[in-house]
Write an enzyme that holds these catalytic residues in place. Structure first.
Site, PDB file in Angstrom:
ATOM      1  N   LYS A   1      12.487 -12.554   3.644  1.00 52.49           N
ATOM      2  CA  LYS A   1      13.509 -12.388   4.682  1.00 52.49           C
ATOM      3  C   LYS A   1      13.943 -13.743   5.221  1.00 52.49           C
ATOM      4  CE  LYS A   1      10.134 -11.054   8.247  1.00 52.49           C
ATOM      5  NZ  LYS A   1       9.687  -9.946   9.116  1.00 52.49           N
TER       6      LYS A   1
ATOM      7  N   SER B   1      10.733  -5.844  10.928  1.00 50.96           N
ATOM      8  CA  SER B   1      11.873  -6.697  10.648  1.00 50.96           C
ATOM      9  C   SER B   1      12.035  -6.998   9.160  1.00 50.96           C
ATOM     10  CB  SER B   1      11.725  -8.016  11.424  1.00 50.96           C
ATOM     11  OG  SER B   1      10.539  -8.694  11.030  1.00 50.96           O
TER      12      SER B   1
ATOM     13  N   SER C   1       6.008  -5.416  11.433  1.00 51.25           N
ATOM     14  CA  SER C   1       7.183  -5.793  10.643  1.00 51.25           C
ATOM     15  C   SER C   1       6.993  -5.756   9.134  1.00 51.25           C
ATOM     16  CB  SER C   1       7.662  -7.192  11.046  1.00 51.25           C
ATOM     17  OG  SER C   1       8.169  -7.169  12.356  1.00 51.25           O
TER      18      SER C   1
END
Length: 523
Positions: A126, A201, A225
């Site tokens: 990410k 996330s 996450s």
């Protein structure tokens, strides 16, 4: 609150949750899309584990260029549906893959291969993980022109192990929400149902992996996450014992904060990849995690937590209760003796999961109001809310909500929070020891509809409490419910017993079918 009042409240809350789902289903069940099927002739290799693919490349059964090209082609097929990619580096990745193939053709010694166990295998991460030359916005408008000048430590370690970066992926603005959405890259969809969130996330990483579009998926976890997206997308996800994976190059982390709740981890289709990959990013601290430990199932003691009594959270749905029951039944039948049968566990600390995590968040180095402005001042939640009502704020509503919570709502009493945290740790860790695991719900329900988390903002606390306790945990998929959504549980152990979590996850993978792909196969 009396027991009767609690029961009444729980029934009211359940009715409220069902009403929310009913309303949002009218919106998001209409035109949701499906991920394109995987062509096994062209891209069948993408169903295999990173370990298997690395071995095939090493033995010249597969070229790195073929594998990287397959990942790129698959990403291009699925990304229009899930919107997972923040920025790609396809040409550079292909050039690096060709270099790997040339090196292998010339001949590499076993010693050289041992130094690079994932030589030629592509990975994604990410966008909050710095990759030199790639955008480093963290989803913020004010950082939309920021570019990383060097690799994060974890990216560097994966590269040193021979892996090749293919792309960086989407994330929630500031990493602070249960959905993967921001004003820079837009919103990522769950590949099982594009009207639902893949979580946050690391939602884009999970969405790609479940779509067979990523081989290695590097994530981070401060409040679930890694595990939340793994659960919502039907994948495995491991959260190593915090303090053992270097955090330099994640947002503004320097790698010196060893008391943090954050840990880097991976999402994968194959549980056997998680241990070897964790070793890479743990580096010199890998031996502390005892990942090579030979676990004897006869010695494992199982405990289980059916639900929390935290009144901020929704009730655990029947399908997830059923999944937990199936696991306990299977373990009782196949693994343990009568004396070692799974036992229920509870401690009053689980009545306050969100509040405990909220307190320990105050010990983390990030200061949200400052981060929102790229450390050029402080954002004000109330002012941003007023601006949002006039369509003038540059922040997502969930970021504004978090700002208001931090700036305006009462703080958790630190003395109470630290006392109950200490009591919970002492009680739980004394039960688990070095041979016990706690099976606990992943969340109150499978993947929620987009935006519905605003009405249930605390439901991530089943993951967050594990961060607050600084335990290792592995998210394990357990099939699907009647709507085709992934089910699962968390396997939690006392600190530095990561091998226990992964051993139980491997067993459950065999018993319940493993990861749940979001795409059909065509031959």
């Amino acid at each position: 609150m009396s027991k009767l009042c609690k029961v009444i409240f729980l029934y009211i809350r359940l009715a409220f949750d069902l009403m929310i789902d009913g309303i949002f289903s009218l919106i998001f069940n209409r035109n949701y899309k499906t991920v394109p099927p995987l062509d096994l002739k062209k891209h069948g290799m993408l169903t295999e584990s990173a370990l298997t693919l690395a071995k095939k490349i090493r033995q010249k059964e597969l070229k790195s260029e073929e594998l990287v090209r397959a990942v790129i082609e698959r990403i291009k097929e699925v990304n229009p549906v899930i919107n997972a990619i923040a920025m790609d580096r396809y040409e550079a990745a292909l050039a690096e893959a060709k270099e790997v193939d040339a090196l292998i053709a010339q001949g590499l010694s076993d010693e050289e291969f041992n130094k690079k166990p994932f030589l030629g295998v592509p990975f994604t991460t990410k966008e909050s993980q710095a990759v030199k030359g790639m955008p480093f916005t963290i989803g913020l408008i004010c950082r939309r022109n920021e570019v990383a000048t060097e690799d994060s430590e974890a990216v560097k370690r994966l590269k040193d192990a021979g892996a090749i970066v293919v792309a960086s992926t989407n994330l929630p603005e500031m990493l602070v929400w249960q959905e993967t959405r921001n004003p820079v890259y837009g919103m990522t969809n769950n590949p099982h149902h594009t009207g639902r969130t893949p979580g946050g996330s690391s939602g884009a990483e999970a969405a790609l992996t479940a779509s067979c579009a990523s081989v290695i998926s590097l994530c981070s976890d401060l409040g679930g996450s890694t595990r939340m997206p793994a659960f919502y997308c039907g994948m495995f996800g491991h959260h190593p014992t915090p303090g053992n994976t270097n955090l330099r190059g994640i947002v503004f982390r320097t790698g010196e904060d060893q008391e943090t709740m954050v840990s880097l981890g991976f999402i994968s289709k194959h549980v056997e990849d998680l241990g070897p990959l964790t070793k890479i990013i743990a580096g010199e601290k890998a031996p502390l995690l005892k990942l090579d430990r030979n676990v004897d199932f006869k010695d494992i003691k199982f405990y289980y937590l059916e639900r929390s009594q935290d009144m901020l959270l929704s009730s655990v749905r029947a399908d997830l209760k059923g999944a937990m029951k199936n696991v306990i039944t299977r373990i009782s039948q196949n693994i343990t003796t009568t004396e070692n049968a799974p036992e229920p566990y509870y401690h009053r600390g689980f009545n306050h999961m969100y509040s405990i995590w909220k307190h320990w968040m105050t010990k983390e180095p990030e200061h949200l109001p400052s981060l929102c402005t790229n450390n050029k001042g402080e954002a004000n939640g109330i002012i941003e809310l007023l601006k949002k009502m006039m369509c003038m704020s540059q922040y997502c509503l969930f970021t504004i909500v978090r700002l208001i919570e931090e700036q305006c709502l009462p703080k958790v009493d630190p003395e109470w929070a630290e006392k109950i945290s200490k009591e919970l740790k002492e009680d739980l860790f004394s039960k688990l020891g070095d041979n016990g695991v706690l099976l606990m719900p992943s969340a109150p329900q499978p993947a929620p509809y987009h935006y519905s988390c605003f009405l249930r903002p605390y439901n991530f606390a089943y993951w967050a409490i594990v961060n607050a306790l600084k335990c290792p945990a592995t998210q394990v998929p357990l099939g699907v419910n009647a709507q085709g959504l992934p089910l699962g549980i968390q396997v939690v152990a006392a600190p530095y017993n990561d091998a226990l979590c992964l051993a139980v996850a491997k067993y459950l993978s065999k018993e319940f079918g493993g990861s749940i792909k979001a795409c059909k196969y065509k031959s």
